[in-house]
Scaffold this motif. Sequence first.
Motif, short mmCIF file in Angstrom:
data_model
loop_
_atom_site.label_atom_id
_atom_site.label_comp_id
_atom_site.label_asym_id
_atom_site.label_seq_id
_atom_site.Cartn_x
_atom_site.Cartn_y
_atom_site.Cartn_z
N TRP A 77 0.83 -1.21 0.00
CA TRP A 77 0.00 0.00 0.00
C TRP A 77 0.86 1.26 0.00
O TRP A 77 0.62 2.19 -0.78
N LEU A 78 1.89 1.26 0.84
CA LEU A 78 2.75 2.43 0.94
C LEU A 78 3.52 2.65 -0.36
O LEU A 78 3.69 3.79 -0.81
N THR A 83 4.68 5.82 -5.10
CA THR A 83 4.85 5.81 -6.55
C THR A 83 3.93 6.83 -7.20
O THR A 83 4.32 7.56 -8.13
N GLN A 84 2.70 6.91 -6.73
CA GLN A 84 1.75 7.90 -7.26
C GLN A 84 2.21 9.32 -6.96
O GLN A 84 2.07 10.22 -7.81
N ALA A 85 2.75 9.53 -5.76
CA ALA A 85 3.23 10.87 -5.40
C ALA A 85 4.39 11.30 -6.30
O ALA A 85 4.44 12.45 -6.77
N VAL A 86 5.32 10.39 -6.54
CA VAL A 86 6.46 10.70 -7.42
C VAL A 86 5.97 11.02 -8.83
O VAL A 86 6.42 11.98 -9.48
N ALA A 87 5.02 10.23 -9.33
CA ALA A 87 4.48 10.47 -10.67
C ALA A 87 3.77 11.81 -10.76
O ALA A 87 3.82 12.50 -11.79
N GLY A 109 -2.29 11.87 0.18
CA GLY A 109 -2.90 10.73 0.84
C GLY A 109 -2.08 10.12 1.95
O GLY A 109 -2.34 8.98 2.36
N LEU A 110 -1.10 10.86 2.47
CA LEU A 110 -0.27 10.38 3.57
C LEU A 110 -0.25 11.46 4.65
O LEU A 110 0.75 12.14 4.88
#
Length: 407
Positions: A77-78, A83-87, A109-110
């Motif tokens: 999950w993390l 990965t989404q944040a970097v993208a 989302g964190l």
Amino acid sequence: MARSFVVGPETVRMLELGHPWVIADRYTRRWPQARAGEVAALTDEGGRFLATALLDPGDRVAARVLAFSPIRLDGDWLRTQLTQAVARRRQADLSATNALRLVNGEGDGLPGLVVERFADFLLVQLYARSWEAHLDLLTAVLAETVRPAGIYLKTRPRQTRELAAKGQTGKLGRLVWGQKASFPLPVIENSLTFLVDLQEGLHTGLFLDQRRNRQDFMARVGGRRVLNLFAFTGAFSVAAVAAGARQVTSVDAAGAYLDRAAENFRANDIDPRKHEFLTGDCFRVLEELVRAKRRFDVVLMDPPSFSTTRQSRFTTRGGTSELVAQALRLLPNGGLLICSSNHQKVDLADFLKEIRRGALQAKRELRVLATFAQPEDFPFSVTFPEGRYLKYLVMEAGGVPADGPGG
């Protein structure tokens, strides 16, 4: 299996609107004993599932939502979240920059977690104790996903204002993974070099949320006399000189910050002796500049939301209008007043009201030419308006009588 924790009707309503915080109330005070960092299922009084959250018992924000669905806080999950944040950062123009925010808490989302990249190193900042229980997992997934040279951790202490006022911040950061960095560490922003420290004090020495605003600033100051109030370590001052400003005056209450500003000048092959550094309370320095009949073409004020010096206490909510009134006494017609605030609890409308009070007090006109906020690596959700905290206004001053301040 996550334990269930019941929230009250007001919290239910906020969660249904997508807000990620559970504010402590009489319902959270009845929760069973829990440890900071426990992953819990939030339910209404009828047992209906609402969200998965990280608990912070005893804090004002008693829980922070990780997802509005059942999840496990594990590596998979993390890894997906990171990965989404970097993208997401591909939306930002980082072509001339190697310092950016990789994770912006609730905006990615964190909640309660910030991760910034400085050249080859990461700085993890925890704004919630709940993340401490998951630090080993977090550093392992960051190392795998981002592949930095090293990872530093900085836990935000409580009572930061009081500590800063007493000069007791000290070494708040420590290496938690990988190799050590050599400080001060040079990083690049908008093709300029700035020196940062990921260990000492509350701040690294460079506020990344102003990157795009500094780029705009550089386009406005060529050939002009610039006054930078609350200059901190001089990032805007360096940007001004690099953009061809005729003269730059930097003011801050802390001489240590101005020493670091001079180091940033030298890091960009700029001789600080050709410019002016004034140590002192900005209100007092403004009064002295007015008495000396000094004139500037651009005045920038980017105060902290709260600061304490031996001479005064400043808050954005109460001090902006006085600053504006004094600054306008230094500006000719057509001069630029640039005001910025990072105070989360002061929205743009309230900020404009404070600026208006200052303009009326000075009997000057102010026209807003542009408004900006934080850049793309500081995203926020529309369900979390607190995430849009930065306000940056570029204004043109007018209304000086014929016998008033000149150029």
